[in-house]
Every structure is written in structure tokens, then in C-alpha cells.
Design an enzyme around this catalytic site. Structure first.
Site, PDB file in Angstrom:
ATOM      1  N   SER A 158      17.008  12.313 -43.013  1.00 13.01           N
ATOM      2  CA  SER A 158      17.072  10.708 -43.877  1.00 13.01           C
ATOM      3  C   SER A 158      17.323  11.772 -44.848  1.00 13.01           C
ATOM      4  O   SER A 158      18.667  11.878 -44.794  1.00 13.01           O
ATOM      5  CB  SER A 158      15.520  10.384 -44.211  1.00 13.01           C
ATOM      6  OG  SER A 158      15.174   9.884 -44.808  1.00 13.01           O
ATOM      7  N   ASP A 182      19.186  11.085 -38.376  1.00 14.64           N
ATOM      8  CA  ASP A 182      19.455   8.795 -39.247  1.00 14.64           C
ATOM      9  C   ASP A 182      19.221   8.971 -40.798  1.00 14.64           C
ATOM     10  O   ASP A 182      18.152   8.962 -40.892  1.00 14.64           O
ATOM     11  CB  ASP A 182      18.127   8.125 -38.831  1.00 14.64           C
ATOM     12  CG  ASP A 182      18.143   6.974 -39.250  1.00 14.64           C
ATOM     13  OD1 ASP A 182      18.955   6.869 -38.890  1.00 14.64           O
ATOM     14  OD2 ASP A 182      17.055   6.341 -39.290  1.00 14.64           O
ATOM     15  N   HIS A 252      13.418   4.768 -38.095  1.00 18.99           N
ATOM     16  CA  HIS A 252      13.562   6.177 -39.003  1.00 18.99           C
ATOM     17  C   HIS A 252      12.957   7.183 -38.136  1.00 18.99           C
ATOM     18  O   HIS A 252      13.759   8.552 -38.612  1.00 18.99           O
ATOM     19  CB  HIS A 252      13.037   5.844 -40.145  1.00 18.99           C
ATOM     20  CG  HIS A 252      13.861   6.578 -40.896  1.00 18.99           C
ATOM     21  ND1 HIS A 252      15.442   6.629 -41.571  1.00 18.99           N
ATOM     22  CD2 HIS A 252      13.800   7.120 -42.381  1.00 18.99           C
ATOM     23  CE1 HIS A 252      15.460   7.432 -42.071  1.00 18.99           C
ATOM     24  NE2 HIS A 252      14.404   7.730 -42.639  1.00 18.99           N
TER      25      HIS A 252
END
Length: 451
Positions: A158, A182, A252
């Protein structure tokens, strides 16, 4: 006197053992910290095979204080993302253990929880640059002590993906590899390359997308970008907001779980280069000739086997599908169907493979497929189990039209081609499929003249 000396040595040994077993841990903060905010601080926790699950807090100024930090070994940095509740990432130690099981490494967990734990996401985004500056200085110190930058691998999750990109850019793309799981989308979408991760940040950049319609980044960022299940709506994740927090974070977080599977070598997911997920599902992107004898790339830790080809290609978007739980990988077949019905038929196929009591199912229902007389229709079948030796095949045709009369699909020929291994094609000729009725048969090797 002898006894006293012996006891003294024993006591000193015990003290040293206790000191040696002191393990430093990831910062465990809470919602209170996230609510009021914390002053930025970064901690680097070193893990090696010698010390197993015991982490050592690294000095930012004196590497000689850590004799177990062998700079001749490759070093992997794990960089977490946004932590709105302040809790440690549940996956980080599992990833560390799997990395050490695969290779003799220095694994450094980058604990920037004091900076990531903040209800104000924009503040956490601001802190990514501070984290990157700190890591850059540390890696430069490693380089001065003889470490090879090309042997450094950064795994960023992330916001951690963009931190890794900033570090790579600061070091003029000299680090070996960045794996981005991601990468965060909010505050980074639409920004120029210097303000986010991109393929020029390392010698090789591989990216996984699992939540492009919410928390993740939609566009391609690396030398190779993997879109699991199209990058949205991961199997097994909640579909409604009534599921609570999991609705927002499940897609996610799936990126980490998929990467852990690749580390664990539970199974492998072959990814197919394609311009869109829709084309991939339609079976239009099953050709891997551009990769030569290596075949299509496999997602995850071992994608470096394709590094030279991928860097030469510049940027490659690939797609693969997964199951809802680990092991996530599926087995891909190309299914070619030719019918001899006078009129075209529209519908869906369910294919089952059987071996020794085991059944593997592929339901091809993302859209209604058209079957025309003497015209080969190519479909992609994704099976939930890998059947090595197929003894029997079952087929079912359906239209999902409840009110209309049931149709028949008169199959002149059907062939099944495994896409992950070199095997002879399996065929069957002259099969009559009545709608919603399953037909089973033993496949035979395809006639060479037909292919």
C-alpha cells in the site's frame, strides 16, 4: 575459590544468554495513538536465519554494532502501509519467516508505525517521504560498508509501495527489485511518476493490484503488473457494507495473502498478458510466445525468472484468477468448442475434470458465449484443482433462460489444452448436450490432422 569462579562464569553466561534472547518487537500502538497522532519515528528490525524469529533493533548510525548483519548477504526490506488503528500488521512475521526459509537473507522490517498510525490519512501520506529519506540514508550507509545495491529487494504494501519507490528514485534506480503489493491509490492517482512508484525506481519492479476501485492504484506502475481477478472484488471478500471493516480492507489485504502463497510455494498462478480483464476471460489472451521457452510469467516471488524479458518489453499487464482461500491458485485450460447446430446457440459451459475420485470444476459464466456451426469458439476454463491425469470429463450447457424452451448443443468436437504444462490435447467428438443435463465421457488424444 574454584567453585566461586565457576559460579561467576555460569552467572555471566546466563546473563549473556538472556541478553542474546532479548527480542525487539514491532511497535504496538492503539486507536488512541492514531486519534491524537504520534511524532514520526522509524525503527528497523533485523531478522536472520541465525536468530530466527528474534528481531534486533538496528542502529541508524553504527552498523558494526550488529555483527549478525552480514552485508555480503542480500537484504530484503518489508515496508508496511497505513495503520489507522495502530496495531502491528498480522502478516509481517509470517512473511519474514517465509523469506528466510526461501533464502539466506537479511530481512529488515521497516516499522514506521509512528507515522502510519494516524486517523488522518493525509498525514500518513505526508510521512511517506520522511520514511523514504530515513531508509535512503540507511541504505547509503550499507553501500559505504560494501553492500551491493543490486542485491536489495524492497517489498512495499500500500503506502509502503510508494515509500519503496521514493527510496529507489533517491538511489537512482540502483536497487535490484521493488515488489509493490496493491500500491495505495488515494492521493497518488493522477500524480507524476516522481510523486509515486513507477518502473524507473529499481532495476526490476513487479506490482500486484487487488483493489483498484477503492484503496489501490488502477494504472500499471511496474515492468510487470499483475491484476488478480481483474484487480477488483476478490473472491471470498464481503460484497456489502454490512460486513463491517472487512468490506473496506479485504480486497486490499488480499495482495499480501497472495504473495505469501507464492513464497510458501503452495502453488503457482500463471498470469497472461492482456489489455483487459474482459479479453482475458474471453480467452483472447492465451498466447505466451513473447516470453519464448519460459512461457507465461508466474505471479509472485519467483517472477524474477522473467526479469530480463520483462525489462526489455518495458511494461506488461497480466491477469490471473484465484480462489477465495489459500491455496489461491487455479489451473487454466483452453477449451475449444465446435458445434453443428444449424442455428447459433448462446449459453454457458460448466466443465469438470475427474481423476481417482477427485473432481475439479470450471464454470465459464462471466458472460453468455456464442456457438456457431463449424466455427471454433475458444473459452478460458479456470479449474479449482489441478488434475494431473484426466480420466473423465463432464460437460453441462445452460442458457439461464427459465421461461424459454430448453436447447440442445450438438458438439462436433471439443478439445481441452492445459496452459501451464506441455501435454497432448484431449478431445471428444460428437457429443449431444441437453440444456442443464450433465454428460460425462472419457477424453481421447486429439487427432493430429485436426490441429
Amino acid at each position: 575459590m574454584f567453585l566461586w569462579q565457576y559460579l561467576t562464569v555460569l552467572l555471566l553466561t546466563a546473563v549473556q544468554l538472556c541478553k542474546a534472547q532479548k527480542c525487539d518487537k514491532f511497535s504496538d500502538l492503539n486507536l488512541g495513538h492514531a486519534f491524537i497522532g504520534t511524532s514520526f519515528r522509524i525503527r528497523l528490525l533485523l531478522y536472520t536465519r541465525e536468530y530466527g524469529s528474534c528481531g534486533t533493533l538496528m542502529s541508524h548510525t553504527n552498523l558494526s554494532a550488529h555483527p549478525q548483519f552480514n552485508l555480503s548477504r542480500p537484504t530484503t526490506f518489508i515496508v508496511h502501509g497505513y495503520r489507522p488503528t495502530g496495531s502491528p500488521p498480522v502478516w509481517v512475521h509470517n512473511m519474514t519467516a517465509l523469506l528466510l526459509a526461501r533464502k539466506d537473507l537479511n530481512v529488515i522490517i521497516v516499522d514506521w508505525n509512528h507515522g502510519a498510525a494516524n486517523l488522518n490519512y493525509f498525514k500518513a501520506v505526508e510521512n511517506t517521504q520522511k520514511a523514504a529519506a530515513n531508509l535512503t540514508a540507511f541504505i547509503k550507509m550499507m553501500q559505504e560498508r560494501g553492500a551491493s545495491l543490486s542485491s536489495i529487494h524492497m517489498i512495499g504494501v500500500s503506502l509502503g509501495a510508494h515509500i519503496s519507490g521514493f527510496v529507489g528514485a533517491n538511489l537512482n534506480a540502483s536497487i535490484g527489485r521493488i515488489t509493490a503489493l496493491d500500491p495505495a491509490g488515494p492521493q497518488f492517482t493522477g500524480t507524476p511518476p516522481e510523486e509515486r512508484l513507477d518502473s524507473s525506481d529499481a532495476q526490476f519492479v513487479d506490482v500486484l493490484h487487488t483493489d483498484i476501485d477503492a484503496l489501490g492504484f488502477r494504472e500499471a506502475l511496474g515492468h510487470i503488473d499483475f491484476y488478480a481477478n481483474g484487480g477488483t472484488d476478490q473472491p471470498g471478500c464481503p460484497k456489502t457494507i454490512f460486513s463491517g471493516g472487512a468490506y473496506f480492507k479485504c480486497d486490499h489485504q488480499r495482495s499480501v495473502l497472495l504473495f505469501l502463497d507464492s513464497l510458501n510455494q503452495t502453488c503457482s498462478s500463471t498470469a497472461f498478458p492482456c489489455s483487459s480483464y474482459s479479453d482475458f476471460l474471453d480467452g483472447k489472451c492465451l498466447n505466451c510466445d513473447r516470453f519464448g521457452a519460459a512461457g507465461c510469467p508466474v505471479f509472485g516471488y519467483d517472477v524474477t525468472r522473467w526479469k530480463n524479458i520483462l525489462v526489455k518489453l518495458g511494461q506488461t499487464k497480466t491477469f490471473f484468477t484465484t480462489k477465495a482461500k489459500s491455496p489461491f491458485c487455479m489451473t487454466s485450460y483452453r477449451v475449444d468448442v465446435m458445434i453443428w447446430n444449424k442455428d447459433a446457440r448462446w449459453g454457458y459451459l460448466t466443465v469438470k475434470l475427474h481423476h481417482n475420485g477427485t473432481e475439479s470444476v470450471a464454470t465459464i459464466d462471466h458472460k453468455s458465449s456464442q456457438f456457431k456451426k463449424y466455427t471454433e469458439t475458444t473459452l478460458l476454463a479456470q479449474f479449482d484443482k489441478d488434475i494431473q491425469s484426466v480420466e473423465k470429463v463432464s460437460l453441462k450447457f445452460s442458457t439461464k433462460n427459465v421461461c424459454k424452451p430448453k436447447y440442445k448443443l450438438r458438439v462436433l468436437r471439443i478439445s481441452l489444452t492445459p496452459l501451464e504444462r506441455k501435454e497432448r490435447l484431449l478431445c471428444r467428438y460428437d457429443v449431444l448436450l441437453e440444456e442443464n443435463s450433465e454428460v460425462a465421457f472419457r477424453p481421447i488424444p486429439c487427432e493430429e490432422s485436426n490441429f
